[in-house]
Design a protein around this motif. Structure first.
Motif, PDB file in Angstrom:
ATOM      1  N   MET A  19       0.839  -1.197   0.000  1.00  0.00           N
ATOM      2  CA  MET A  19       0.000   0.000   0.000  1.00  0.00           C
ATOM      3  C   MET A  19       0.877   1.251   0.000  1.00  0.00           C
ATOM      4  SD  MET A  19      -3.127   1.410   0.275  1.00  0.00           S
ATOM      5  CE  MET A  19      -4.309   0.246   0.977  1.00  0.00           C
ATOM      6  N   ASN A  20       0.611   2.146  -0.925  1.00  0.00           N
ATOM      7  CA  ASN A  20       1.314   3.418  -0.974  1.00  0.00           C
ATOM      8  C   ASN A  20       0.659   4.421  -0.022  1.00  0.00           C
ATOM      9  OD1 ASN A  20       3.081   2.566  -3.018  1.00  0.00           O
ATOM     10  ND2 ASN A  20       1.660   3.186  -4.634  1.00  0.00           N
ATOM     11  N   THR A  21       1.453   5.319   0.533  1.00  0.00           N
ATOM     12  CA  THR A  21       0.945   6.433   1.322  1.00  0.00           C
ATOM     13  C   THR A  21       1.331   7.716   0.609  1.00  0.00           C
ATOM     14  OG1 THR A  21       1.090   5.250   3.419  1.00  0.00           O
ATOM     15  CG2 THR A  21       1.066   7.641   3.523  1.00  0.00           C
TER      16      THR A  21
ATOM     17  N   GLN B 191       4.444   4.904   9.616  1.00  0.00           N
ATOM     18  CA  GLN B 191       3.610   3.709   9.499  1.00  0.00           C
ATOM     19  C   GLN B 191       3.427   3.248   8.052  1.00  0.00           C
ATOM     20  OE1 GLN B 191      -0.081   4.366  11.663  1.00  0.00           O
ATOM     21  NE2 GLN B 191       1.014   5.237  13.408  1.00  0.00           N
ATOM     22  N   ALA B 192       3.976   3.989   7.098  1.00  0.00           N
ATOM     23  CA  ALA B 192       3.771   3.674   5.678  1.00  0.00           C
ATOM     24  C   ALA B 192       4.635   2.508   5.221  1.00  0.00           C
ATOM     25  CB  ALA B 192       4.078   4.903   4.832  1.00  0.00           C
ATOM     26  N   GLU B 193       4.104   1.730   4.289  1.00  0.00           N
ATOM     27  CA  GLU B 193       4.900   0.702   3.627  1.00  0.00           C
ATOM     28  C   GLU B 193       5.787   1.343   2.557  1.00  0.00           C
ATOM     29  OE1 GLU B 193       2.343  -2.305   2.037  1.00  0.00           O
ATOM     30  OE2 GLU B 193       1.271  -2.606   3.928  1.00  0.00           O
ATOM     31  N   LYS B 194       5.187   2.220   1.776  1.00  0.00           N
ATOM     32  CA  LYS B 194       5.923   2.938   0.731  1.00  0.00           C
ATOM     33  C   LYS B 194       5.374   4.357   0.670  1.00  0.00           C
ATOM     34  CE  LYS B 194       7.331   2.746  -4.118  1.00  0.00           C
ATOM     35  NZ  LYS B 194       7.267   2.009  -5.400  1.00  0.00           N
TER      36      LYS B 194
ATOM     37  N   ASP C  57      11.477   4.416   2.253  1.00  0.00           N
ATOM     38  CA  ASP C  57      11.286   4.096   0.837  1.00  0.00           C
ATOM     39  C   ASP C  57      10.420   5.207   0.237  1.00  0.00           C
ATOM     40  OD1 ASP C  57      10.898   3.032  -1.647  1.00  0.00           O
ATOM     41  OD2 ASP C  57       9.858   1.219  -0.984  1.00  0.00           O
TER      42      ASP C  57
ATOM     43  N   THR D 271      -5.025   0.766  -3.462  1.00  0.00           N
ATOM     44  CA  THR D 271      -3.568   0.733  -3.583  1.00  0.00           C
ATOM     45  C   THR D 271      -2.867   1.894  -2.880  1.00  0.00           C
ATOM     46  OG1 THR D 271      -3.630   1.986  -5.666  1.00  0.00           O
ATOM     47  CG2 THR D 271      -3.725  -0.431  -5.819  1.00  0.00           C
ATOM     48  N   THR D 272      -3.637   2.957  -2.581  1.00  0.00           N
ATOM     49  CA  THR D 272      -3.014   4.173  -2.043  1.00  0.00           C
ATOM     50  C   THR D 272      -3.850   4.790  -0.935  1.00  0.00           C
ATOM     51  OG1 THR D 272      -2.018   4.654  -4.208  1.00  0.00           O
ATOM     52  CG2 THR D 272      -2.124   6.465  -2.619  1.00  0.00           C
TER      53      THR D 272
ATOM     54  N   LYS E  10       4.741   4.848  16.111  1.00  0.00           N
ATOM     55  CA  LYS E  10       4.280   3.537  15.651  1.00  0.00           C
ATOM     56  C   LYS E  10       3.057   3.055  16.424  1.00  0.00           C
ATOM     57  CE  LYS E  10       8.623   1.634  13.836  1.00  0.00           C
ATOM     58  NZ  LYS E  10       9.682   0.602  14.021  1.00  0.00           N
TER      59      LYS E  10
END
Length: 208
Positions: A1-3, A21-24, A134, A149-150, A201
């Motif tokens: 999931m994009n942020t 907390q973002a993945e990307k 990232d 996705t975002t 977090k």
């Protein structure tokens, strides 16, 4: 999931929680500049309560100007004023002196463009917190975002909408004004130091 986020000046705690907390992380760099947003302002806890730190910008004759093209007004000594305000607010905090040498260069170097300064402020914060993020940037502006996705957090640049509620942590002037919620990430950094990441977090981003 994009942020998806907008680069802002020493982001709010909710903004930085979204980053942690973002993945990307994807930073929007094709948006139009909006006045009175956190693109060029941040809020700290001064001896008199909440204080706005605002970066003066050159006004454009164009009705719409992309944020990446916005230039900082060089005729005001805002950097000196901002750092003095930070000193007055946080000199007695547990971690101001620990991070002072990392942060001070931002208030000496002359930036032409606001976005460059905001990205450097982020780089300083990641260095202080020893983070590896990232990060990518957008190549065009999208009004409609695919929620599958975002996660669209661009609204966090608008201080009026950035109203997340957080658990209290010790602040320098608690005894005078009580806990002030969701200030600049600098407030959390100077008061919590190395515990900043754990705090972020463990926070749930809730917007009433």
């Amino acid at each position: 999931m994009n942020t998806l986020l907008l680069p802002t000046y020493f982001p709010s705690i909710s903004h930085f929680a979204a980053i942690i907390q973002a993945e990307k992380i994807v930073f929007e760099v094709e948006d139009n500049f909006q006045k009175q947003t956190n693109r060029n302002r941040t809020y700290i806890y001064s001896p008199n309560g909440i204080q706005l730190l605002n970066i003066p910008i050159k006004h454009s004759k164009e009705n719409r100007q992309k944020t990446k093209d916005v230039q900082i007004e060089p005729d005001f000594d805002w950097q000196k004023q901002h750092f003095k305000s930070l000193e007055a607010a946080y000199r007695s905090s547990p971690f101001f002196e620990y991070f002072e040498d990392d942060i001070q260069p931002l208030f000496v170097k002359k930036h032409k463009f606001l976005m460059d300064l905001n990205f450097e402020a982020l780089a300083i914060l990641t260095k202080c917190l020893r983070l590896k993020l990232d990060i990518t940037t957008t190549s065009e502006y999208f009004h409609d975002i695919d929620a599958n996705t975002t996660q669209d957090y661009r609204f966090l640049a608008n201080g009026k909408r950035d109203n997340a509620i957080f658990e209290p942590y010790p602040q320098v002037f608690n005894d005078k004004h009580g806990f002030i919620n969701n200030l600049s990430i600098l407030d959390l950094l100077f008061n919590e130091g190395k515990f900043t990441i754990d705090y972020l977090k463990n926070q749930t981003l809730r917007f009433p």
